[in-house]
Design a protein around this motif. Structure first.
Motif, PDB file in Angstrom:
ATOM      1  N   TYR A 126     -13.487  -8.709 -52.112  1.00 57.61           N
ATOM      2  CA  TYR A 126     -12.889  -9.739 -51.266  1.00 57.61           C
ATOM      3  C   TYR A 126     -13.945 -10.737 -50.798  1.00 57.61           C
ATOM      4  O   TYR A 126     -15.092 -10.373 -50.499  1.00 57.61           O
ATOM      5  CB  TYR A 126     -12.233  -9.072 -50.055  1.00 57.61           C
ATOM      6  N   SER A 127     -13.548 -12.013 -50.721  1.00 56.77           N
ATOM      7  CA  SER A 127     -14.433 -13.056 -50.218  1.00 56.77           C
ATOM      8  C   SER A 127     -13.655 -13.994 -49.314  1.00 56.77           C
ATOM      9  O   SER A 127     -12.493 -14.317 -49.576  1.00 56.77           O
ATOM     10  CB  SER A 127     -15.045 -13.845 -51.382  1.00 56.77           C
ATOM     11  N   ASN A 128     -14.298 -14.431 -48.234  1.00 58.28           N
ATOM     12  CA  ASN A 128     -13.711 -15.396 -47.307  1.00 58.28           C
ATOM     13  C   ASN A 128     -14.745 -16.483 -47.029  1.00 58.28           C
ATOM     14  O   ASN A 128     -15.857 -16.185 -46.579  1.00 58.28           O
ATOM     15  CB  ASN A 128     -13.287 -14.712 -46.009  1.00 58.28           C
ATOM     16  N   ALA A 129     -14.391 -17.725 -47.323  1.00 52.89           N
ATOM     17  CA  ALA A 129     -15.322 -18.847 -47.152  1.00 52.89           C
ATOM     18  C   ALA A 129     -14.701 -19.916 -46.251  1.00 52.89           C
ATOM     19  O   ALA A 129     -13.486 -20.133 -46.266  1.00 52.89           O
ATOM     20  CB  ALA A 129     -15.690 -19.454 -48.500  1.00 52.89           C
ATOM     21  N   ARG A 130     -15.556 -20.589 -45.476  1.00 52.35           N
ATOM     22  CA  ARG A 130     -15.107 -21.642 -44.578  1.00 52.35           C
ATOM     23  C   ARG A 130     -15.479 -23.002 -45.161  1.00 52.35           C
ATOM     24  O   ARG A 130     -16.600 -23.219 -45.604  1.00 52.35           O
ATOM     25  CB  ARG A 130     -15.726 -21.481 -43.193  1.00 52.35           C
ATOM     26  N   PHE A 131     -14.495 -23.924 -45.150  1.00 52.53           N
ATOM     27  CA  PHE A 131     -14.698 -25.276 -45.648  1.00 52.53           C
ATOM     28  C   PHE A 131     -14.259 -26.277 -44.579  1.00 52.53           C
ATOM     29  O   PHE A 131     -13.250 -26.066 -43.902  1.00 52.53           O
ATOM     30  CB  PHE A 131     -13.896 -25.519 -46.926  1.00 52.53           C
ATOM     31  N   SER A 132     -15.018 -27.357 -44.449  1.00 51.59           N
ATOM     32  CA  SER A 132     -14.729 -28.385 -43.451  1.00 51.59           C
ATOM     33  C   SER A 132     -14.723 -29.755 -44.112  1.00 51.59           C
ATOM     34  O   SER A 132     -15.578 -30.054 -44.955  1.00 51.59           O
ATOM     35  CB  SER A 132     -15.770 -28.379 -42.322  1.00 51.59           C
ATOM     36  N   VAL A 133     -13.750 -30.595 -43.714  1.00 52.43           N
ATOM     37  CA  VAL A 133     -13.699 -31.981 -44.168  1.00 52.43           C
ATOM     38  C   VAL A 133     -14.569 -32.823 -43.244  1.00 52.43           C
ATOM     39  O   VAL A 133     -14.418 -32.783 -42.023  1.00 52.43           O
ATOM     40  CB  VAL A 133     -12.250 -32.515 -44.166  1.00 52.43           C
ATOM     41  N   THR A 134     -15.504 -33.558 -43.825  1.00 56.22           N
ATOM     42  CA  THR A 134     -16.400 -34.416 -43.042  1.00 56.22           C
ATOM     43  C   THR A 134     -16.437 -35.810 -43.654  1.00 56.22           C
ATOM     44  O   THR A 134     -16.062 -36.020 -44.809  1.00 56.22           O
ATOM     45  CB  THR A 134     -17.827 -33.842 -43.016  1.00 56.22           C
ATOM     46  N   ASN A 135     -16.923 -36.740 -42.858  1.00 54.09           N
ATOM     47  CA  ASN A 135     -17.147 -38.118 -43.332  1.00 54.09           C
ATOM     48  C   ASN A 135     -15.923 -38.737 -44.018  1.00 54.09           C
ATOM     49  O   ASN A 135     -15.963 -39.060 -45.209  1.00 54.09           O
ATOM     50  CB  ASN A 135     -18.349 -38.156 -44.280  1.00 54.09           C
ATOM     51  N   PRO A 136     -14.793 -38.995 -43.328  1.00 53.14           N
ATOM     52  CA  PRO A 136     -14.627 -38.836 -41.878  1.00 53.14           C
ATOM     53  C   PRO A 136     -14.300 -37.390 -41.505  1.00 53.14           C
ATOM     54  O   PRO A 136     -13.932 -36.591 -42.357  1.00 53.14           O
ATOM     55  CB  PRO A 136     -13.426 -39.734 -41.592  1.00 53.14           C
ATOM     56  N   ALA A 137     -14.422 -37.106 -40.207  1.00 53.30           N
ATOM     57  CA  ALA A 137     -14.135 -35.766 -39.719  1.00 53.30           C
ATOM     58  C   ALA A 137     -12.677 -35.407 -39.950  1.00 53.30           C
ATOM     59  O   ALA A 137     -11.776 -36.211 -39.725  1.00 53.30           O
ATOM     60  CB  ALA A 137     -14.481 -35.658 -38.233  1.00 53.30           C
ATOM     61  N   GLY A 138     -12.449 -34.218 -40.416  1.00 55.88           N
ATOM     62  CA  GLY A 138     -11.089 -33.759 -40.671  1.00 55.88           C
ATOM     63  C   GLY A 138     -10.930 -32.311 -40.271  1.00 55.88           C
ATOM     64  O   GLY A 138     -11.652 -31.802 -39.414  1.00 55.88           O
ATOM     65  N   GLY A 139     -10.004 -31.633 -40.917  1.00 56.95           N
ATOM     66  CA  GLY A 139      -9.728 -30.248 -40.577  1.00 56.95           C
ATOM     67  C   GLY A 139     -10.716 -29.283 -41.220  1.00 56.95           C
ATOM     68  O   GLY A 139     -11.520 -29.644 -42.072  1.00 56.95           O
ATOM     69  N   ALA A 140     -10.660 -28.041 -40.776  1.00 59.26           N
ATOM     70  CA  ALA A 140     -11.472 -26.955 -41.329  1.00 59.26           C
ATOM     71  C   ALA A 140     -10.579 -25.740 -41.513  1.00 59.26           C
ATOM     72  O   ALA A 140      -9.612 -25.537 -40.769  1.00 59.26           O
ATOM     73  CB  ALA A 140     -12.644 -26.619 -40.412  1.00 59.26           C
ATOM     74  N   GLU A 141     -10.880 -24.950 -42.508  1.00 61.12           N
ATOM     75  CA  GLU A 141     -10.085 -23.750 -42.750  1.00 61.12           C
ATOM     76  C   GLU A 141     -10.934 -22.678 -43.410  1.00 61.12           C
ATOM     77  O   GLU A 141     -11.942 -22.959 -44.060  1.00 61.12           O
ATOM     78  CB  GLU A 141      -8.870 -24.062 -43.618  1.00 61.12           C
ATOM     79  N   ASN A 142     -10.485 -21.426 -43.206  1.00 58.98           N
ATOM     80  CA  ASN A 142     -11.091 -20.281 -43.871  1.00 58.98           C
ATOM     81  C   ASN A 142     -10.245 -19.927 -45.084  1.00 58.98           C
ATOM     82  O   ASN A 142      -9.024 -19.771 -44.978  1.00 58.98           O
ATOM     83  CB  ASN A 142     -11.177 -19.083 -42.928  1.00 58.98           C
ATOM     84  N   ARG A 143     -10.883 -19.807 -46.235  1.00 56.64           N
ATOM     85  CA  ARG A 143     -10.177 -19.537 -47.474  1.00 56.64           C
ATOM     86  C   ARG A 143     -10.410 -18.103 -47.914  1.00 56.64           C
ATOM     87  O   ARG A 143     -11.539 -17.643 -48.029  1.00 56.64           O
ATOM     88  CB  ARG A 143     -10.670 -20.483 -48.573  1.00 56.64           C
ATOM     89  N   ASP A 144      -9.324 -17.363 -48.166  1.00 57.84           N
ATOM     90  CA  ASP A 144      -9.405 -16.012 -48.728  1.00 57.84           C
ATOM     91  C   ASP A 144      -9.438 -16.088 -50.248  1.00 57.84           C
ATOM     92  O   ASP A 144      -8.746 -16.921 -50.856  1.00 57.84           O
ATOM     93  CB  ASP A 144      -8.197 -15.171 -48.295  1.00 57.84           C
ATOM     94  N   GLY A 145     -10.223 -15.225 -50.864  1.00 56.81           N
ATOM     95  CA  GLY A 145     -10.295 -15.204 -52.311  1.00 56.81           C
ATOM     96  C   GLY A 145     -10.943 -13.932 -52.810  1.00 56.81           C
ATOM     97  O   GLY A 145     -10.997 -12.921 -52.113  1.00 56.81           O
ATOM     98  N   TYR A 146     -11.458 -14.002 -54.024  1.00 55.95           N
ATOM     99  CA  TYR A 146     -12.127 -12.843 -54.614  1.00 55.95           C
ATOM    100  C   TYR A 146     -13.444 -13.289 -55.233  1.00 55.95           C
ATOM    101  O   TYR A 146     -13.661 -14.466 -55.530  1.00 55.95           O
ATOM    102  CB  TYR A 146     -11.243 -12.187 -55.677  1.00 55.95           C
ATOM    103  N   THR A 147     -14.332 -12.331 -55.426  1.00 58.14           N
ATOM    104  CA  THR A 147     -15.603 -12.587 -56.074  1.00 58.14           C
ATOM    105  C   THR A 147     -15.903 -11.469 -57.059  1.00 58.14           C
ATOM    106  O   THR A 147     -15.597 -10.295 -56.796  1.00 58.14           O
ATOM    107  CB  THR A 147     -16.743 -12.725 -55.040  1.00 58.14           C
ATOM    108  N   VAL A 148     -16.474 -11.822 -58.215  1.00 58.92           N
ATOM    109  CA  VAL A 148     -16.891 -10.854 -59.226  1.00 58.92           C
ATOM    110  C   VAL A 148     -18.264 -11.274 -59.731  1.00 58.92           C
ATOM    111  O   VAL A 148     -18.620 -12.461 -59.709  1.00 58.92           O
ATOM    112  CB  VAL A 148     -15.895 -10.771 -60.409  1.00 58.92           C
ATOM    113  N   GLY A 149     -19.045 -10.305 -60.184  1.00 58.22           N
ATOM    114  CA  GLY A 149     -20.370 -10.652 -60.671  1.00 58.22           C
ATOM    115  C   GLY A 149     -21.074  -9.473 -61.295  1.00 58.22           C
ATOM    116  O   GLY A 149     -20.528  -8.368 -61.422  1.00 58.22           O
ATOM    117  N   ALA A 150     -22.324  -9.719 -61.705  1.00 58.34           N
ATOM    118  CA  ALA A 150     -23.150  -8.693 -62.325  1.00 58.34           C
ATOM    119  C   ALA A 150     -24.603  -8.957 -61.971  1.00 58.34           C
ATOM    120  O   ALA A 150     -24.989 -10.094 -61.671  1.00 58.34           O
ATOM    121  CB  ALA A 150     -22.963  -8.689 -63.842  1.00 58.34           C
TER     122      ALA A 150
END
Length: 201
Positions: A126-150
């Motif tokens: 499981y992965s949760n990342a935060r993204f924000s809209v800037t220039n101009p200032a906007g909303g922000a949200e936390n996004r749920d997702g998945y991550t895989v790797g080696a």
């Protein structure tokens, strides 16, 4: 008979420390730090007719820490880990910038001991990342997702190991607050190459 028993006990006493030392490799709790490179890629569907899509990608320096627990099963290792990372940089679209914030990962991994000190592994969770809209200032949200790797991890000493790892993360699609009147859809992807050091107990 007593001499034979004494010889067995002496051999066990000499072998015991070596066996205990080997058992410490990739076994038990650990805490560490990591840093590396991340590239976020987004596709913005503007919701127009005909369809119009804008793509952006941005590189950033990533940093953070992790805590986890490994189970050494002999030739294989199973583990769980929680990590917290941040990153620099942002992705630029024609009318706004999208900045990535902190990321929380909760993952499991399974690996194979290619040597007693070297572990080749795969990871996912499981992965949760935060993204924000800037220039101009906007909303922000936390996004749920998945991550895989080696990756690959190497023991450097009795209680220290180092690793290098590639990971891909997907945070799905969603309407982007404040952009296109709520009709725009943004797709989130991430590629990362991270190095880390773990201190084991």
């Amino acid at each position: 008979m007593s001499r034979f028993a004494f010889a067995l006990l002496a051999a066990a006493a000499l072998a015991g420390p070596a066996v205990a030392q080997e058992a410490k490799n990739f076994n038990g709790p650990f805490i560490g730090a990591q840093l590396g490179w991340q590239q976020d890629r987004q596709s913005l569907d503007l919701g127009t007719v005909p369809p119009s899509t804008v793509r952006a990608k941005g590189d950033g320096f990533a940093y953070g820490g992790q805590i986890g627990y490994d189970f050494n099963l002999g030739s294989a290792v199973l583990g769980v880990e929680t990590s917290l990372t941040g990153r620099t940089g942002s992705n630029r679209f024609p009318t706004f910038d999208l900045e990535a914030g902190r990321t929380i990962n909760v993952t499991a991994r399974a690996g194979w001991l290619v040597t007693p000190e070297g572990l080749l592994y795969a990871r996912g969770g499981y992965s949760n990342a935060r993204f924000s809209v800037t220039n101009p200032a906007g909303g922000a949200e936390n996004r749920d997702g998945y991550t895989v790797g080696a990756g690959y991890e190497q023991m450097l000493g009795k209680n220290v190991s180092a690793r290098i790892e590639y990971a891909y993360s997907d945070y799905g699609n969603d309407s982007l607050p404040g952009i296109g009147g709520g009709g725009a859809s943004l797709n989130y992807h991430r590629h990362a190459v991270m190095t880390g050091v773990n201190f084991r107990f």
